[in-house]
Design an enzyme around this catalytic site. Structure first.
Site, PDB file in Angstrom:
ATOM      1  N   ASP A  80       0.829  -1.207   0.000  1.00 13.08           N
ATOM      2  CA  ASP A  80       0.000   0.000   0.000  1.00 13.08           C
ATOM      3  C   ASP A  80       0.861   1.254   0.000  1.00 13.08           C
ATOM      4  OD1 ASP A  80       0.766  -0.701   2.726  1.00 13.08           O
ATOM      5  OD2 ASP A  80      -0.563   0.909   3.395  1.00 13.08           O
ATOM      6  N   GLU A 173       0.147  -1.235   5.685  1.00 15.48           N
ATOM      7  CA  GLU A 173       1.194  -0.828   6.630  1.00 15.48           C
ATOM      8  C   GLU A 173       1.105   0.650   6.937  1.00 15.48           C
ATOM      9  OE1 GLU A 173       5.165   0.733   7.914  1.00 15.48           O
ATOM     10  OE2 GLU A 173       3.954   1.238   6.144  1.00 15.48           O
TER      11      GLU A 173
END
Length: 408
Positions: A80, A173
């Site tokens: 991400d 994350e």
């Protein structure tokens, strides 16, 4: 495939995580890159390749003949990108033989300035990859993903002897959830490294203790003409709370191991207001002292404005991995040796943030963080050099060789 080709491919996937979501992954768009990585791992010939329902990708490169008894090592990166700035329709700029001067970001007309990012002078002569100024680049952490994938491909092609090598790619994350559902019963590494740092030659094993804190404030809203001794203006109470915290203990005034209170969001009116903070400190005792200061402030404000005016919610985020890594010093020693083999002097400095590795270390997987060679993360000034990425690939490969040759 070259490491820079992989990065340019991966940044084409829109994988911005959604901080307002309670799901993992926080956005279904993260699956597109996950499926691509699943396919690539299978094409490389890895076994136990799986993409989970929660968007975690795992794979195993089994040990070469005679190396089955060696400790298994893992490498982890997140897919991400940060919600701080747009990660959609990324248009990278490649500057071959970069001259070390300010860089025009052609999409926005802004400049990536050497005065703001002094390391640019040291990147002169290299191939520099930047954004066009309208989005972030996504090198955090698609550079780490590309470096791990490229290292795997080269290890296989070169016939490098090795023990079991596990790889894992995580969602979310950037919003603190990357390790939440990481399956250590499946990912059988004895120790691992997140490839999610910045400076070349970095191995980080000390990070903030972290928590989030939210003050919810209930006001009493009456007509202002009749408000005397009745009205409690929630917005003004919020201002009072913020004024009680030391102004020098904010991110803009701290560095190194200095902690802070960071007001990330404020909203409200006369009837109701909220203040959202993140609290950070490397030292555990100082961190707990900061949290206790907020708890005391809750009591004091309620005494001042009336019981029930303010309620405080504190949520732990992650802890300083140093207390775990100190029990496994060989993990850092291996990384430092691997970095030295590239000709760089290993750099270890306190990380003013956290990584999946911090959470995973406390879950039982010692997991320091390696530099990717990127800088200026989370915004339009993000940049990385091809040569820095190549160095990160070499560090990963050197770690694999050191573990294979060691008696751990």
């Amino acid at each position: 495939m070259k490491v820079e080709e992989r990065l340019l491919k991966y940044v084409g996937y829109h994988t911005t995580s959604d901080e307002d979501s309670d799901n993992i992954p926080s956005s279904d768009r993260e699956f597109a890159l996950a499926r691509e990585l699943e396919s690539e791992l299978k094409e490389l010939g890895l076994s136990k390749v799986v993409l989970t329902d929660h968007c975690y990708v795992y794979g195993l490169l089994p040990a070469t003949a005679g190396m089955e008894h060696k400790k298994a090592v893992g490498f982890i990166a997140h897919m991400d990108t940060a919600p701080d700035f747009s990660g959609e329709n990324v248009k990278p700029q490649l500057l071959h033989h970069y001259d070390g001067s300010d860089v025009l970001l052609r999409g926005s007309g802004d400049y990536l300035r050497v005065s703001d990012f002094p390391e640019l002078k040291d990147l002169a002569g290299r191939t520099l990859i930047t954004t066009d100024g309208t989005t972030l680049l996504g090198a955090d952490d698609k550079a780490g993903v590309a470096e791990i994938m490229t290292a795997l491909e080269q290890i296989i092609a070169e016939g490098t002897p090795h023990g079991d090598i596990w790889v894992g790619f995580t969602p979310d994350e950037e919003i603190g959830c990357g390790a939440d559902l990481f399956d250590l019963d499946y990912f059988k590494a004895a120790f691992a490294y997140t490839v999610d740092g910045d400076y070349e030659g970095e191995v980080a094993y000390e990070n903030f203790n972290a928590a989030s804190a939210k003050f919810s404030i209930k006001g009493v809203n009456v007509h202002p003409g009749e408000a005397k001794d009745i009205m409690v203006n929630a917005a003004l109470v919020a201002c009072d709370i913020q004024s009680q915290l030391p102004p020098e203990e904010t991110p803009a005034h701290t560095e190194g191991r200095q902690g802070f209170y960071h007001l990330t969001d404020m909203k409200g009116d006369v009837a109701f207001a909220e203040l959202s903070y993140i609290v950070r400190d490397h030292d555990r005792a100082s961190f707990e002292s900061r949290l206790n200061r907020l708890r005391t402030l809750e009591v004091e404000i309620n005494q001042k404005y009336g019981t029930g005016t303010v309620s405080l919610t504190i949520t732990d985020s992650y802890s300083n991995m140093l207390e775990i890594i100190e029990q496994h010093p060989y993990v850092v020693d291996i990384a430092k040796k691997a970095i030295s083999m590239t000709g760089l002097t290993p750099l270890s400095r306190p990380v003013r943030g956290g990584t999946d590795g911090a959470r995973l270390s406390f879950m039982g997987l010692p997991c320091p963080n390696l530099g990717t060679g990127g800088y200026g993360f989370h915004g339009p000034y993000e940049h990385i050099s091809v040569e820095g990425m190549q160095t990160a690939v070499s560090v990963i490969k050197n770690i694999v060789t050191i573990v294979a040759e060691s008696d751990l």
